[in-house]
Motif scaffolding. Structure first.
Motif, short mmCIF file in Angstrom:
data_model
loop_
_atom_site.label_atom_id
_atom_site.label_comp_id
_atom_site.label_asym_id
_atom_site.label_seq_id
_atom_site.Cartn_x
_atom_site.Cartn_y
_atom_site.Cartn_z
N VAL A 1 0.85 -1.19 0.00
CA VAL A 1 0.00 0.00 0.00
C VAL A 1 0.89 1.23 0.00
N GLU A 2 0.50 2.23 -0.78
CA GLU A 2 1.19 3.52 -0.80
C GLU A 2 0.25 4.57 -0.22
N ILE A 3 0.72 5.28 0.79
CA ILE A 3 -0.07 6.31 1.47
C ILE A 3 0.70 7.63 1.44
N LYS A 4 0.01 8.70 1.09
CA LYS A 4 0.56 10.04 1.27
C LYS A 4 -0.07 10.61 2.54
N PRO A 5 0.64 10.57 3.67
CA PRO A 5 0.02 10.95 4.95
C PRO A 5 -0.32 12.43 5.05
N LYS A 6 0.47 13.30 4.39
CA LYS A 6 0.31 14.76 4.46
C LYS A 6 0.67 15.28 5.86
N CYS A 7 0.41 16.57 6.09
CA CYS A 7 0.85 17.21 7.33
C CYS A 7 0.05 16.72 8.52
N GLY A 8 0.74 16.25 9.55
CA GLY A 8 0.08 15.60 10.68
C GLY A 8 -0.02 16.42 11.94
N PHE A 9 0.15 17.73 11.87
CA PHE A 9 0.02 18.55 13.08
C PHE A 9 -0.59 19.91 12.75
N LEU A 10 -1.09 20.57 13.76
CA LEU A 10 -1.65 21.91 13.61
C LEU A 10 -0.59 22.94 14.01
N PRO A 11 -0.33 23.94 13.19
CA PRO A 11 0.70 24.92 13.53
C PRO A 11 0.25 25.82 14.69
N ILE A 12 1.22 26.28 15.46
CA ILE A 12 0.92 27.17 16.59
C ILE A 12 1.75 28.45 16.50
N SER A 13 2.35 28.70 15.36
CA SER A 13 3.24 29.84 15.19
C SER A 13 2.53 31.17 15.51
N ARG A 14 3.21 32.04 16.25
CA ARG A 14 2.66 33.36 16.57
C ARG A 14 2.64 34.28 15.36
N PHE A 15 3.28 33.84 14.27
CA PHE A 15 3.32 34.66 13.06
C PHE A 15 2.11 34.44 12.15
N ILE A 16 1.23 33.53 12.54
CA ILE A 16 0.00 33.33 11.77
C ILE A 16 -0.97 34.47 12.11
N ARG A 17 -1.43 35.15 11.09
CA ARG A 17 -2.31 36.30 11.32
C ARG A 17 -3.68 35.85 11.84
N GLU A 18 -4.35 36.75 12.57
CA GLU A 18 -5.62 36.41 13.21
C GLU A 18 -6.66 35.92 12.22
N GLU A 19 -6.74 36.53 11.05
CA GLU A 19 -7.75 36.13 10.07
C GLU A 19 -7.46 34.74 9.48
N ASN A 20 -6.26 34.20 9.75
CA ASN A 20 -5.89 32.87 9.26
C ASN A 20 -5.89 31.84 10.38
N ALA A 21 -6.55 32.15 11.49
CA ALA A 21 -6.50 31.29 12.67
C ALA A 21 -7.11 29.91 12.44
N ALA A 22 -7.89 29.74 11.37
CA ALA A 22 -8.46 28.41 11.08
C ALA A 22 -7.36 27.37 10.93
N LYS A 23 -6.17 27.79 10.50
CA LYS A 23 -5.04 26.86 10.34
C LYS A 23 -4.65 26.22 11.66
N LYS A 24 -4.96 26.90 12.78
CA LYS A 24 -4.60 26.37 14.09
C LYS A 24 -5.65 25.39 14.62
N ARG A 25 -6.78 25.27 13.92
CA ARG A 25 -7.86 24.41 14.38
C ARG A 25 -8.17 23.25 13.44
N ILE A 26 -7.90 23.45 12.15
CA ILE A 26 -8.27 22.46 11.13
C ILE A 26 -7.01 22.08 10.35
N SER A 27 -6.85 20.81 10.06
CA SER A 27 -5.64 20.35 9.37
C SER A 27 -5.52 20.97 7.98
N ARG A 28 -4.30 21.15 7.55
CA ARG A 28 -4.02 21.73 6.23
C ARG A 28 -4.70 20.92 5.13
#
Length: 465
Positions: free
Chosen positions: A162-189
């Motif tokens: 089987v071949e699997i592309k797992p993709k990104c497995g964590f939610l970023p917590i960087s302080r450089f993420i702008r407030e309007e992009n905060a969905a990235k901290k809650r939902i996987s890429r």
């Protein structure tokens, strides 16, 4: 490595963005069980292979490859060094076959290009062709075939992989993420990107797969993620039987799994999984999930992915300092309050900026690679096996298995601007969709997406809990 390669002995196996993969069908013992990775070139670009730019060399010279990168006459050679010196130590050499370079002629490459042209997905063929100016290719193990001891054994024993592309497995917590992009901290890429792809008509159905399940270390969630991949494989899930594709698609997105596809796959498993009709596929998916969980490879992969500490919203600023260009992102943001947030990044020493960019690019490789797990049936409690073993109690069957990482290409430095742009498109699409959903009189298209919005809201609630 001096080998005589004949085009007639190689057939199309698949491809990614950078390389085309060929499978060997000849009789040479030295080549059986091998694949050949041939470099591609975009049709709008020159076929001449360029070496690393001065800025790329600065990024990579402090790694295990050191000054070896400076001697690389082409990016293809630099990429091979990258796999050997950077990715192998991070992910474990036992899980990576970096391969060996073999010489190839222009005539060989032209023959390959012509032979596989009509087997390739149309959009891949239109975008890139075989680089006939290349002087070498990479010969490596075919991970869709279990590594047997001899040719006779290889021909006699069934192997399913089987071949699997797992993709990104964590939610970023960087302080450089702008407030309007905060969905990235809650939902996987991955799930956010699914929305954009759906809007762009690149996919017909939004996948239920969430990499956070795959990387969770919970056997129940890992199994759910494998089932979700099976139902909507897209370009992220393939199955091979004795090296031949039996589920998913080569080089492009696969159809969603309907009753016809599911039944065909169930029939394919009859000589592999010893279970009643209708139970082979569930047991196979359980087998995959058990191997993913027991191998421990996801833990190691996650640590490499997490080298991206700053997120692209932070790393992009370091990139412009590395390439000695005015920061386009700061220019476009324009607000003094936002500029102050990134001032600390632009005040870093050059070696610190280089490390941010280097770690981001390594993480990008880890987020985009594939995991191959090959299985062969073994005797219950076979202590002599040199491979890891997984036992399925439900069918009283044991399998040797081997987990390997593939598609470990170096990401070009100049792609940083693209990564930032795509990131903003992804989160922007999600934000616009949520605004539309919350507005009275939403369109029929939005109603089609409401199911996914409910899923996303549930994910957000779970993440916040």
């Amino acid at each position: 490595m001096e080998l005589v390669l004949e085009a007639k002995d190689w057939i199309y196996k698949g491809e990614g963005a950078v390389n085309l993969v060929l499978s060997y069908t000849g009789t040479s013992p030295n080549l059986m069980g091998k694949v050949l990775r041939v470099q591609k070139v975009k049709r709008k670009e020159s076929e001449y292979e360029k070496a690393l730019s001065k800025h790329e060399y600065l990024v990579w010279k402090e790694t295990g490859g050191g000054d070896v990168f400076l001697s690389a006459s082409t990016k293809d050679i630099a990429n091979h060094i990258y796999v050997q010196q950077v990715m192998c130590p991070l992910l474990g050499s036992q899980h990576i076959d970096a391969g060996v370079r073999v010489e190839v002629t222009r005539e060989f490459l032209e023959s390959i290009h012509n032979a596989v042209l009509f087997q390739r997905p149309c959009w891949r063929a239109e975008n890139a062709r075989v680089n006939t100016q290349s002087h070498s290719a990479i010969l490596m193990s075919d991970h869709s075939i279990f590594p047997h001891g001899g040719v006779h054994e290889q021909q006699q024993q069934l192997c399913i992989a089987v071949e699997i592309k797992p993709k990104c497995g964590f939610l970023p917590i960087s302080r450089f993420i702008r407030e309007e992009n905060a969905a990235k901290k809650r939902i996987s890429r991955f799930k956010l990107h699914q929305i954009l792809k759906f809007h762009q008509r690149k996919i017909s159905q939004i996948s239920e797969y969430d990499p956070l399940d795959m990387f969770s270390a919970s056997k129940e969630r890992v199994l759910k993620s494998v089932k979700d991949l099976f139902l909507t494989p897209q370009n992220n899930f393939r199955v091979f039987l004795n090296g031949s594709l039996v589920f998913g698609s080569l080089g492009g997105g696969a159809e969603d799994t309907d009753t016809r596809i599911a039944q065909a796959f169930e029939d394919t498993l009859k000589d592999v999984i010893q279970a009643d009709e209708g139970m082979r596929t569930p047991n196979f998916l359980q087998l995959v999930a058990e191997a993913v969980s027991e191998s421990g490879v996801m833990d190691r992969l996650l640590q490499v992915q997490k080298l991206d500490v700053f997120d692209v919203e932070g790393a992009i600023h370091a990139y412009y300092d590395v390439v000695s260009q005015p920061c386009v992102v700061c220019r476009d943001l324009g607000e003094a309050k936002l500029l102050n947030r990134y001032e600390s990044l632009h005040s870093l020493r050059i070696d610190e900026s280089l490390k941010i960019v280097r770690d981001f690019l390594i993480s990008a490789t880890a987020k985009d690679l594939s995991l191959m797990i090959s299985f062969r049936a073994s005797g219950k409690g076979n202590l002599a096996s040199p491979y890891d073993v997984v036992f399925l109690e439900s069918i009283n069957q044991s399998f040797d298995y081997k987990a390997s990482f593939i598609d470990l290409d170096m990401k070009p430095l100049e792609r940083m601007a693209y990564y930032y742009k795509l990131d903003q498109e992804i989160v922007g699409c999600y934000s616009r969709m949520m605004e539309t959903v919350n507005r009275p009189g939403k369109s029929s298209l939005v109603q089609l997406e409401t199911t996914y919005c409910d899923q996303s809201a549930a994910i957000e609630d779970t993440s916040s809990a």
